[in-house]
Scaffold this active site. Structure first.
Site, PDB file in Angstrom:
ATOM      1  N   LYS A 146      13.074   5.589 -12.393  1.00  0.00           N
ATOM      2  CA  LYS A 146      12.396   5.739 -11.211  1.00  0.00           C
ATOM      3  C   LYS A 146      12.256   4.570 -10.189  1.00  0.00           C
ATOM      4  CE  LYS A 146       7.306   5.833  -9.888  1.00  0.00           C
ATOM      5  NZ  LYS A 146       5.800   5.939 -10.340  1.00  0.00           N
ATOM      6  N   PHE A 156       2.380   7.710 -13.336  1.00  0.00           N
ATOM      7  CA  PHE A 156       0.976   7.555 -12.972  1.00  0.00           C
ATOM      8  C   PHE A 156       0.610   8.478 -11.809  1.00  0.00           C
ATOM      9  CE2 PHE A 156       0.655   5.103  -9.425  1.00  0.00           C
ATOM     10  CZ  PHE A 156       1.828   4.273  -9.417  1.00  0.00           C
ATOM     11  N   ASP A 181       0.968  -0.960  -0.037  1.00  0.00           N
ATOM     12  CA  ASP A 181       0.171   0.078   0.085  1.00  0.00           C
ATOM     13  C   ASP A 181       1.000   1.169  -0.134  1.00  0.00           C
ATOM     14  OD1 ASP A 181      -2.549   1.267  -0.072  1.00  0.00           O
ATOM     15  OD2 ASP A 181      -2.580   1.637   2.193  1.00  0.00           O
ATOM     16  N   HIS A 216       9.935   5.039  -3.750  1.00  0.00           N
ATOM     17  CA  HIS A 216       9.481   4.450  -2.541  1.00  0.00           C
ATOM     18  C   HIS A 216       9.241   2.928  -2.581  1.00  0.00           C
ATOM     19  CE1 HIS A 216       6.212   6.034  -4.760  1.00  0.00           C
ATOM     20  NE2 HIS A 216       5.308   5.437  -4.346  1.00  0.00           N
ATOM     21  N   ARG A 217       8.759   2.405  -3.704  1.00  0.00           N
ATOM     22  CA  ARG A 217       8.170   1.124  -3.992  1.00  0.00           C
ATOM     23  C   ARG A 217       9.480   0.336  -4.293  1.00  0.00           C
ATOM     24  NH1 ARG A 217       4.864   2.360  -7.346  1.00  0.00           N
ATOM     25  NH2 ARG A 217       3.102   2.702  -5.891  1.00  0.00           N
ATOM     26  N   TYR A 265       0.595  11.065  -9.037  1.00  0.00           N
ATOM     27  CA  TYR A 265       0.877  12.362  -8.525  1.00  0.00           C
ATOM     28  C   TYR A 265       2.173  12.575  -9.362  1.00  0.00           C
ATOM     29  CZ  TYR A 265      -2.855  12.131  -5.311  1.00  0.00           C
ATOM     30  OH  TYR A 265      -4.023  12.177  -4.593  1.00  0.00           O
TER      31      TYR A 265
HETATM   32  P1  IMP Z   1      -1.781   1.693  -4.226  1.00  0.00           P
HETATM   33  O1  IMP Z   1      -0.826   1.831  -3.123  1.00  0.00           O
HETATM   34  O2  IMP Z   1      -1.069   1.293  -5.374  1.00  0.00           O
HETATM   35  O3  IMP Z   1      -3.122   1.612  -3.933  1.00  0.00           O
HETATM   36  O4  IMP Z   1      -1.729   3.613  -4.567  1.00  0.00           O
HETATM   37  C1  IMP Z   1      -2.409   4.354  -3.831  1.00  0.00           C
HETATM   38  C2  IMP Z   1      -2.321   5.831  -4.654  1.00  0.00           C
HETATM   39  O5  IMP Z   1      -1.295   6.598  -4.318  1.00  0.00           O
HETATM   40  C3  IMP Z   1      -2.110   5.901  -6.058  1.00  0.00           C
HETATM   41  O6  IMP Z   1      -3.480   5.573  -6.690  1.00  0.00           O
HETATM   42  C4  IMP Z   1      -1.539   7.019  -6.380  1.00  0.00           C
HETATM   43  O7  IMP Z   1      -2.498   8.253  -6.202  1.00  0.00           O
HETATM   44  C5  IMP Z   1      -0.449   7.249  -5.394  1.00  0.00           C
HETATM   45  N1  IMP Z   1       0.716   6.845  -5.575  1.00  0.00           N
HETATM   46  C6  IMP Z   1       1.334   5.436  -4.905  1.00  0.00           C
HETATM   47  N2  IMP Z   1       2.706   5.537  -5.519  1.00  0.00           N
HETATM   48  C7  IMP Z   1       2.635   6.477  -6.526  1.00  0.00           C
HETATM   49  C8  IMP Z   1       3.691   6.705  -7.626  1.00  0.00           C
HETATM   50  O8  IMP Z   1       4.889   5.931  -7.644  1.00  0.00           O
HETATM   51  N3  IMP Z   1       3.515   7.850  -8.344  1.00  0.00           N
HETATM   52  C9  IMP Z   1       2.547   8.394  -8.267  1.00  0.00           C
HETATM   53  N4  IMP Z   1       1.582   8.112  -7.549  1.00  0.00           N
HETATM   54  C10 IMP Z   1       1.582   7.281  -6.476  1.00  0.00           C
END
Ligand code: IMP
Length: 202
Positions: free
Chosen positions: A176, A153, A70, A181-182, A155
Protein backbone atom coordinates in the site's frame (compact mmCIF):
# COMPACT_ATOMS: atom_id res chain seq x y z
CA UNK A 1 21.33 17.77 15.79
CA UNK A 2 18.78 19.54 13.59
CA UNK A 3 15.20 18.47 14.29
CA UNK A 4 11.84 18.41 12.58
CA UNK A 5 8.47 17.79 14.21
CA UNK A 6 5.60 15.81 12.72
CA UNK A 7 2.29 17.53 13.53
CA UNK A 8 0.56 14.26 14.38
CA UNK A 9 -0.11 12.03 17.38
CA UNK A 10 -0.64 9.04 15.06
CA UNK A 11 2.37 6.81 15.82
CA UNK A 12 1.79 4.82 12.62
CA UNK A 13 2.23 7.95 10.47
CA UNK A 14 5.18 9.15 12.55
CA UNK A 15 6.96 5.79 12.13
CA UNK A 16 6.44 5.87 8.36
CA UNK A 17 8.00 9.35 8.17
CA UNK A 18 10.86 8.38 10.51
CA UNK A 19 11.70 5.49 8.16
CA UNK A 20 11.67 7.81 5.15
CA UNK A 21 14.03 10.33 6.78
CA UNK A 22 16.35 7.73 8.34
CA UNK A 23 19.90 8.41 7.19
CA UNK A 24 19.53 12.19 7.20
CA UNK A 25 21.17 14.18 10.02
CA UNK A 26 17.84 15.16 11.50
CA UNK A 27 15.95 14.19 14.66
CA UNK A 28 12.31 13.36 13.95
CA UNK A 29 10.00 14.42 16.80
CA UNK A 30 6.20 14.23 16.98
CA UNK A 31 3.37 15.70 19.03
CA UNK A 32 3.99 12.81 21.41
CA UNK A 33 7.04 14.87 22.48
CA UNK A 34 4.84 17.97 23.01
CA UNK A 35 1.89 16.97 25.21
CA UNK A 36 0.90 20.65 25.65
CA UNK A 37 0.73 21.41 21.92
CA UNK A 38 -2.57 23.08 20.95
CA UNK A 39 -5.41 21.03 19.43
CA UNK A 40 -6.01 22.22 15.87
CA UNK A 41 -9.45 22.40 14.29
CA UNK A 42 -9.29 20.97 10.76
CA UNK A 43 -11.92 23.42 9.50
CA UNK A 44 -10.34 24.39 6.16
CA UNK A 45 -12.19 24.00 2.85
CA UNK A 46 -9.24 22.16 1.26
CA UNK A 47 -6.58 19.62 2.22
CA UNK A 48 -3.97 22.32 1.51
CA UNK A 49 -5.57 24.76 3.97
CA UNK A 50 -5.76 22.14 6.74
CA UNK A 51 -2.20 20.87 6.25
CA UNK A 52 -0.76 24.42 6.17
CA UNK A 53 -2.75 25.47 9.25
CA UNK A 54 -1.47 22.47 11.27
CA UNK A 55 2.15 22.93 10.14
CA UNK A 56 2.13 26.71 10.83
CA UNK A 57 0.68 26.37 14.34
CA UNK A 58 3.05 23.56 15.32
CA UNK A 59 6.11 25.26 13.81
CA UNK A 60 5.33 28.41 15.77
CA UNK A 61 4.66 26.43 18.97
CA UNK A 62 7.85 24.34 18.78
CA UNK A 63 10.23 26.73 16.98
CA UNK A 64 11.09 23.84 14.63
CA UNK A 65 10.34 22.91 11.04
CA UNK A 66 6.94 21.20 11.14
CA UNK A 67 5.45 18.65 8.74
CA UNK A 68 1.68 18.15 8.60
CA UNK A 69 -0.55 16.10 6.32
CA UNK A 70 -4.21 16.04 5.44
CA UNK A 71 -5.87 13.43 3.29
CA UNK A 72 -9.15 11.97 2.21
CA UNK A 73 -11.25 10.26 -0.44
CA UNK A 74 -12.80 12.08 -3.43
CA UNK A 75 -15.56 10.26 -5.31
CA UNK A 76 -16.29 11.47 -8.87
CA UNK A 77 -20.03 10.66 -8.84
CA UNK A 78 -20.39 12.53 -5.50
CA UNK A 79 -18.70 15.68 -6.87
CA UNK A 80 -15.52 15.03 -4.88
CA UNK A 81 -17.19 14.15 -1.56
CA UNK A 82 -16.42 13.15 1.16
CA UNK A 83 -13.13 15.10 0.56
CA UNK A 84 -12.03 17.10 3.61
CA UNK A 85 -15.01 15.56 5.43
CA UNK A 86 -13.73 11.98 4.97
CA UNK A 87 -13.21 11.26 8.68
CA UNK A 88 -16.58 12.84 9.60
CA UNK A 89 -18.70 11.74 6.60
CA UNK A 90 -21.35 9.96 8.69
CA UNK A 91 -21.15 12.38 11.64
CA UNK A 92 -18.72 14.19 13.94
CA UNK A 93 -17.27 11.08 15.65
CA UNK A 94 -18.31 8.47 13.06
CA UNK A 95 -16.51 5.11 12.97
CA UNK A 96 -14.86 3.75 9.81
CA UNK A 97 -17.72 1.22 9.51
CA UNK A 98 -20.35 4.00 9.67
CA UNK A 99 -18.51 6.09 7.06
CA UNK A 100 -18.19 3.08 4.76
CA UNK A 101 -21.89 2.24 5.13
CA UNK A 102 -22.83 5.81 4.28
CA UNK A 103 -20.55 5.80 1.22
CA UNK A 104 -22.17 2.59 -0.10
CA UNK A 105 -25.64 4.04 0.56
CA UNK A 106 -24.82 7.27 -1.32
CA UNK A 107 -23.52 5.22 -4.26
CA UNK A 108 -26.24 2.57 -4.34
CA UNK A 109 -27.51 3.75 -7.74
CA UNK A 110 -24.11 4.43 -9.32
CA UNK A 111 -23.37 1.84 -12.06
CA UNK A 112 -20.02 -0.04 -12.17
CA UNK A 113 -18.51 2.11 -14.94
CA UNK A 114 -19.06 5.33 -12.99
CA UNK A 115 -17.55 4.49 -9.60
CA UNK A 116 -14.16 6.19 -10.02
CA UNK A 117 -12.53 7.82 -6.98
CA UNK A 118 -9.17 9.00 -5.75
CA UNK A 119 -7.36 9.30 -2.46
CA UNK A 120 -5.52 12.61 -2.11
CA UNK A 121 -2.82 13.49 0.43
CA UNK A 122 -1.33 16.95 0.90
CA UNK A 123 1.77 17.48 3.04
CA UNK A 124 2.87 20.92 4.25
CA UNK A 125 6.37 21.76 5.47
CA UNK A 126 6.74 25.03 7.37
CA UNK A 127 9.91 26.51 8.84
CA UNK A 128 9.86 29.06 11.69
CA UNK A 129 12.03 31.21 9.39
CA UNK A 130 9.07 31.57 7.03
CA UNK A 131 9.71 28.99 4.30
CA UNK A 132 6.64 26.96 3.25
CA UNK A 133 6.22 24.07 0.81
CA UNK A 134 3.25 21.93 -0.21
CA UNK A 135 3.38 18.54 -1.95
CA UNK A 136 0.56 16.27 -3.07
CA UNK A 137 0.06 12.58 -3.85
CA UNK A 138 -2.92 11.01 -5.61
CA UNK A 139 -3.96 7.37 -5.97
CA UNK A 140 -6.79 6.56 -8.41
CA UNK A 141 -9.23 3.68 -7.99
CA UNK A 142 -12.81 2.48 -8.01
CA UNK A 143 -15.35 2.13 -5.19
CA UNK A 144 -16.52 -1.51 -5.00
CA UNK A 145 -20.07 -2.53 -4.04
CA UNK A 146 -19.17 -4.40 -0.85
CA UNK A 147 -16.22 -4.41 1.54
CA UNK A 148 -13.22 -6.61 0.64
CA UNK A 149 -10.20 -7.35 2.85
CA UNK A 150 -9.32 -6.74 6.48
CA UNK A 151 -6.11 -4.67 6.41
CA UNK A 152 -5.61 -0.92 6.61
CA UNK A 153 -8.16 1.55 7.94
CA UNK A 154 -10.84 4.01 6.86
CA UNK A 155 -12.20 3.46 3.34
CA UNK A 156 -9.54 0.84 2.47
CA UNK A 157 -11.99 -2.12 2.11
CA UNK A 158 -14.04 -0.19 -0.50
CA UNK A 159 -11.15 1.23 -2.57
CA UNK A 160 -10.11 -1.04 -5.45
CA UNK A 161 -6.81 -0.50 -7.27
CA UNK A 162 -7.80 -1.66 -10.79
CA UNK A 163 -4.33 -2.71 -12.04
CA UNK A 164 -3.83 -4.92 -8.95
CA UNK A 165 -7.41 -6.22 -8.78
CA UNK A 166 -7.25 -5.72 -4.99
CA UNK A 167 -8.65 -3.22 -2.51
CA UNK A 168 -6.29 -1.26 -0.26
CA UNK A 169 -7.48 -3.55 2.57
CA UNK A 170 -6.21 -6.61 0.64
CA UNK A 171 -2.65 -5.21 0.29
CA UNK A 172 0.22 -5.52 2.77
CA UNK A 173 1.33 -2.26 4.42
CA UNK A 174 4.45 -2.21 2.20
CA UNK A 175 2.42 -2.77 -1.00
CA UNK A 176 0.00 0.00 0.00
CA UNK A 177 2.76 2.49 0.95
CA UNK A 178 4.43 2.01 -2.45
CA UNK A 179 1.38 3.19 -4.42
CA UNK A 180 -0.70 5.17 -1.94
CA UNK A 181 -1.46 8.89 -2.01
CA UNK A 182 0.47 9.29 1.27
CA UNK A 183 3.45 7.27 0.01
CA UNK A 184 3.62 9.38 -3.16
CA UNK A 185 3.43 12.66 -1.22
CA UNK A 186 6.06 11.47 1.27
CA UNK A 187 8.50 10.64 -1.52
CA UNK A 188 8.50 14.34 -2.42
CA UNK A 189 9.29 15.38 1.16
CA UNK A 190 12.76 13.82 1.20
CA UNK A 191 14.41 16.22 -1.35
CA UNK A 192 12.86 19.25 0.39
CA UNK A 193 14.24 18.22 3.79
CA UNK A 194 17.68 17.67 2.17
CA UNK A 195 17.50 21.11 0.54
CA UNK A 196 16.42 22.83 3.78
CA UNK A 197 19.22 21.10 5.72
CA UNK A 198 21.74 22.35 3.13
CA UNK A 199 20.39 25.91 3.34
CA UNK A 200 20.34 25.97 7.16
CA UNK A 201 16.54 26.23 7.32
CA UNK A 202 16.36 23.20 9.63
P1 IMP B 1 -6.30 12.23 7.97
O1 IMP B 1 -5.63 13.00 6.89
O2 IMP B 1 -5.40 11.27 8.65
O3 IMP B 1 -7.03 13.14 8.92
O4 IMP B 1 -7.41 11.31 7.27
C1 IMP B 1 -8.71 11.75 7.00
C2 IMP B 1 -9.63 10.60 6.65
O5 IMP B 1 -9.47 10.26 5.29
C3 IMP B 1 -9.42 9.31 7.42
O6 IMP B 1 -10.09 9.32 8.63
C4 IMP B 1 -10.00 8.29 6.46
O7 IMP B 1 -11.40 8.29 6.57
C5 IMP B 1 -9.64 8.88 5.10
N1 IMP B 1 -8.34 8.33 4.64
C6 IMP B 1 -7.18 9.02 4.45
N2 IMP B 1 -6.20 8.20 4.01
C7 IMP B 1 -6.76 6.97 3.93
C8 IMP B 1 -6.25 5.69 3.54
O8 IMP B 1 -5.06 5.50 3.20
N3 IMP B 1 -7.13 4.67 3.58
C9 IMP B 1 -8.43 4.80 3.95
N4 IMP B 1 -8.95 5.95 4.33
C10 IMP B 1 -8.13 7.06 4.32
Amino acid sequence: MAAIVIASRNEHKVEEIRKLLAGLAVDVLSLGDYPDAPEIDEDGATFQANALKKARVISQFTGLVALADDSGLEVDSLDGKPGVWSARFAGESASDAENNRKLLRCMADVPPGERKAQFRCVIALVSPKGAERLVEGICSGVIVEEERGSGGFGYDPLFLVPHLGKTFAELSTEEKNRISHRGKALQQVLPIVREWLEHGLI
